[in-house]
Structure formats: structure tokens, C-alpha cells
Scaffold this active site. Sequence first.
Site, PDB file in Angstrom:
ATOM      1  N   CYS A 382       0.836  -1.199   0.000  1.00  0.00           N
ATOM      2  CA  CYS A 382       0.000   0.000   0.000  1.00  0.00           C
ATOM      3  C   CYS A 382       0.875   1.255   0.000  1.00  0.00           C
ATOM      4  O   CYS A 382       1.426   1.603  -1.035  1.00  0.00           O
ATOM      5  CB  CYS A 382      -0.990  -0.058   1.161  1.00  0.00           C
ATOM      6  SG  CYS A 382      -2.468   0.904   0.834  1.00  0.00           S
ATOM      7  N   HIS A 516      -3.698  -5.079   0.635  1.00  0.00           N
ATOM      8  CA  HIS A 516      -3.117  -5.640   1.866  1.00  0.00           C
ATOM      9  C   HIS A 516      -3.205  -7.167   1.845  1.00  0.00           C
ATOM     10  O   HIS A 516      -4.138  -7.749   2.423  1.00  0.00           O
ATOM     11  CB  HIS A 516      -3.845  -5.085   3.091  1.00  0.00           C
ATOM     12  CG  HIS A 516      -3.553  -3.649   3.347  1.00  0.00           C
ATOM     13  ND1 HIS A 516      -2.433  -3.222   4.036  1.00  0.00           N
ATOM     14  CD2 HIS A 516      -4.206  -2.536   2.972  1.00  0.00           C
ATOM     15  CE1 HIS A 516      -2.423  -1.907   4.087  1.00  0.00           C
ATOM     16  NE2 HIS A 516      -3.485  -1.455   3.449  1.00  0.00           N
ATOM     17  N   GLU A 518      -1.636  -9.254   3.485  1.00  0.00           N
ATOM     18  CA  GLU A 518      -1.477  -9.852   4.821  1.00  0.00           C
ATOM     19  C   GLU A 518      -2.826 -10.208   5.455  1.00  0.00           C
ATOM     20  O   GLU A 518      -2.894 -11.074   6.324  1.00  0.00           O
ATOM     21  CB  GLU A 518      -0.665  -8.927   5.740  1.00  0.00           C
ATOM     22  CG  GLU A 518      -1.341  -7.630   6.199  1.00  0.00           C
ATOM     23  CD  GLU A 518      -1.188  -6.461   5.223  1.00  0.00           C
ATOM     24  OE1 GLU A 518      -0.983  -6.712   4.011  1.00  0.00           O
ATOM     25  OE2 GLU A 518      -1.304  -5.307   5.668  1.00  0.00           O
TER      26      GLU A 518
HETATM   27  N1  GLN Z   1      -1.974   6.680   3.041  1.00  0.00           N
HETATM   28  C1  GLN Z   1      -2.091   5.962   1.818  1.00  0.00           C
HETATM   29  C2  GLN Z   1      -3.464   6.094   1.197  1.00  0.00           C
HETATM   30  O1  GLN Z   1      -4.399   6.485   1.845  1.00  0.00           O
HETATM   31  C3  GLN Z   1      -1.753   4.502   2.008  1.00  0.00           C
HETATM   32  C4  GLN Z   1      -2.731   3.771   2.884  1.00  0.00           C
HETATM   33  C5  GLN Z   1      -2.222   2.451   3.332  1.00  0.00           C
HETATM   34  O2  GLN Z   1      -1.026   2.184   3.290  1.00  0.00           O
HETATM   35  N2  GLN Z   1      -3.095   1.616   3.818  1.00  0.00           N
HETATM   36  O3  GLN Z   1      -3.633   5.812   0.035  1.00  0.00           O
END
Ligand code: GLN
Length: 544
Positions: A382, A516, A518
Site C-alpha cells: 500500500c 493488503h 497480509e
Molecule cells: N496513506 C495511503 C493512502 O491512503 C496509504 C494507505 C495504506 O497504506 N493503507 O492511500
Amino acid sequence: MARFIFITGGVVSSLGKGLMAASLGALLQARGYRVRIRKFDPYLNVDPGTMSPYQHGEVYVTDDGAETDLDLGHYERFTGVPSRQTDNVTSGRIYQQIITRERRGDYLGATVQVIPHVTDAIKAFALADTDDLDFVLCEIGGTVGDIESLPFIEAIRQLKNELGRGNSISIHVTLVPFIAAAGELKTKPTQHSVRELASLGVQPDVLVCRCERPLPASERAKIALFCNVPTEAVIPALDAKSIYAVPLQYHAEGLDESVLKAFGLEPGEAPDLSRWEDIVDRLVNPEGEVTIGVVGKYVGLPDAYKSLNEALVHGGIANRVKVNIQWIDAELFEAADSDIAARLEPLHAILVPGAFGERGAEGKIASIRFAREHRVPYFGICFGMQMACVEAARNLAGISHASSTEFGPTDEPVVGMITEWMSSEGLQQRAEGGDLGGTMRLGAYEAKLAGNSHVAAIYGEISISERHRHRYEVNTGYRDRLESCGLVFTGMSPDGRLPEIVERPDHPWFVGVQFHPELKSKPFAPHPLFASFIAAALKQSRLV
Ligand code: GLN
């Protein structure tokens, strides 16, 4: 009709109620029953989505896009049953619903009260959508005696009565502390906690007693006597060497058998627990070890990265190696005199996890550069993918001001706010200055992988579904420039508009994902990206 198991905690918090619920779910499943586990959180936030990971640990995201308590991650990892929005409810959500109805006039002039309106809503959450289940396990957050949890305990009391004998039981998880000066385990806190619960009308059927030392038969009998439960229903629960040994340990102490007996069910044959035995064997007898550096922001509290931590362990299970995780504060690499090479060189792989906000971003970008230049396996999740794109833009494509609009206005928005995207429910739209709660791209989305890519080989397929939680996206306007310096977009949303995966074909292992992974990894089904990442780290460990 489903049978209900209500789980409360007493004496202190952090007793591992969630793990107990998850383990019991796994044990009942191993006996052939269909289970679902739910969590009731007494706090007033509508969901944990707006809470700091420091306060509350990780926010666990479900396929259907709910931001939930991290215990739901345990439930999924232990039972493999995907959690849903309806498996986690807070007092805040219940009050929000009731107040919305009250404002609409739905209560037709009635006085709206905790009993029956709040308790009815709690009961409705417990009972909803349970027809195809044998057991529903409901964990109540907090500790008996808290003001906030009173309506939940009252709802359990009512439900136990309404469901009728034999259709519900209650399990109370308590602490039996060891007092060093006396050299004894003390049962009094458990007695008091059970008395408190009983005074609210709920008599536990099974007691799970967390203790640091084996509970002598005499103390077990004493707890049974004072707390009104059969001696075999007092289950000692010592600390385990791994959380994945907990189901085996609870089974050995007779938890699943006591639960079935409390329902008046015949326990029958012993369950097949070979899945858990194999996992524990791989954890206890590894054939090697790797050290992974996680360069992040919330490194002071491992619960902030709970699923990530577990998914790395699962990658270790897949490769039969021990995974040592070094949590590194990204801000360390922002000081002028920081020696990044000295810190990162001994590592076998580097991972930059999800994050929100600018703090630590420069340190993460520096770590990504190190991994790229030194050919150390890199996994960006992410925010870690977004920063890999910023790093390549700045250091390879010559876009020196490359940035994310998350950090403020920029001329080079390599990462930018998304205000429109397609979901299974149609076009989703967001205003740039909207509320922070529930305004993200959340939950499971499909992605299409390039057939000849590294990730397609890792997944063994080209159509995947993974869970998201973010507001910003890599800007496809920069795709050509990033690809021409080796960072290839190998996963895209089905409509081709949103980048989902970037990778470097010229590097031993360099993958950034917008989702994600995970959240979907399980000890008995390690996520392919984590299994492959740990395999790459193992290869790297033979080089350094
Ligand atoms: N802050 C970033 C976004 O909102 C990444 C979010 C994250 O890593 N879950 O896109």
C-alpha cells in the site's frame, strides 16, 4: 438453529479472549461443526477505522469493506471463515442506528432507552444471519465491571433466556495470578469476577483461567466450588510457545469437550488436529532463519501490524524457516548522520508496510532506494508501493519533486487522491474534503495481472481479489516514465484505471502492491506473496 457461545473477560484486559474464541472456533470446526465468530466492542467509535493504531492496534478490513477490530483477523486466521461487516459491532454503531431511527420518528413517540432499545439492537446483531451455522461465538470486548459493557451483558442475559436451555452457554476468561511472595496462584480475583458477572444475571458455564504456572488440582477444585461450575469446566490456560499452539493446548485441557458437554452434546470422537500439529512442528523445528526489516511508523506497538506480523510468520511456515522481524522506525533514516547501510545491510529483505501521513516517508523512500540499488528483496504494501513509485520517479526518472498529494499540494502528483472508482456496487464517488470516517477504497477488489509477470507466476493465476484500505492511488499519468526506468505495472484494476501492482523485472524480488495481502494469509494457507518473499529472503541470506 445455531447454538450461541458468549465470551466475556474478567479481572484484567489483554487476557487473549480473541485468541481463545478463535481457537475454540478452530476446535469446533475440526469436529465438523460450522462456526462464525463475532465481536462486540463497547466503545463509542462507530468503527475502529478512525482510531490510531497506537490506541487500538491494526484495523482489520473484511472482504465486504468493513473496518473492524483486529480480533476478527485472529478469527479468520484460525477458522478460514471470511469475516463480514456484520461480525463486528460497536456501541457507537448501535447508538448511531438508534438515534437515526429516533430522528426519523420510527419509535412512534416511545421513550428510547438502553433496555429495551439498545439491548434489542445488540440481540439482533448476535442473531442475524446465523441459519446455516452450528455455533456462533460472540466475544464481548472489555472487562466485566466496565460501565460500557453493561448493556452487552444484559443482552446476553436476555438472550440466554430467550434461546432456551441447551442453546447457549457462557465462557468467562479470567486471570489466576501468581503471587511470588506467597509462592501461590491466587483464585480470589476469579471468584470476584464470576460473582460480578453472576450479579448481572449471567452464570458462566466454562471458566478459562489464564495462569503463568500450572494450576494445581486443588485450586481448580476450589474455583469450581466457589464459581459454581464443574471442575472439568475450569480450563487452565498457560502461555503458549506460539499462538498457533493455542488450539492444541486448549484441546489438551479439555476446552472443546467441556463446551460440548455444557450444551448437553456428546463429544464423540477426538477431532483431527493434524493441520495445527504440522504448523507447530514447522514453527518449532525450523531448518533455517531469515531476518526481515519492516521500515514503518508504528513500530513501538507490534499490534499495529498484527496481520503483517502473522503473514510473515506464515511465509516462514511455508518455507520451514524462522522469521525474525526487526521493526525499524523510518524516521531514523531522516537524520543527516544516519548510517542507513549499516542498519539495512545485515537484513535479508526489506518491507515497507501500509501507513497514513507524511511522517517517516523520506526514511521509507531511502530504504526502498537501498533495497533497489543493493538488490535486497523488497516488498511494498500500500503506502510501501506508493513510495516505491515516488522513489523511482525521483531517483531514476528525474522527476525530483515527485510526491503524493497526501503530503500537500505538489506539481508532480505521482500518487494522488482518487475521487471516483468502480466497485461491485457501481461507481463510488468521494469529495476531496469529505469526512475521514469510511471514505476510503475499502474491501475486496479484483485485479488483472500481466501474464508474463513475476506476480502472475507467484499467484499461479492472472485474476486475483485482494483487500484494500486507502484514499490515494499511483497516478497512471506517470506510468510510461516509471516503466521506462524498470518499474513495471503488472497488476491493474479490471477497467485498467487503477494500478494494483508494480514490480522490477531486473531485480531479484521487488514487488509493490496497492492492497493488503497480509489480511488474507493463514497459517495453513500462507499467502503466495509472503511465501515467495520469505523464499527470496532465504536466498538472500545465503549471499550475505
Ligand atoms: N496513506 C495511503 C493512502 O491512503 C496509504 C494507505 C495504506 O497504506 N493503507 O492511500
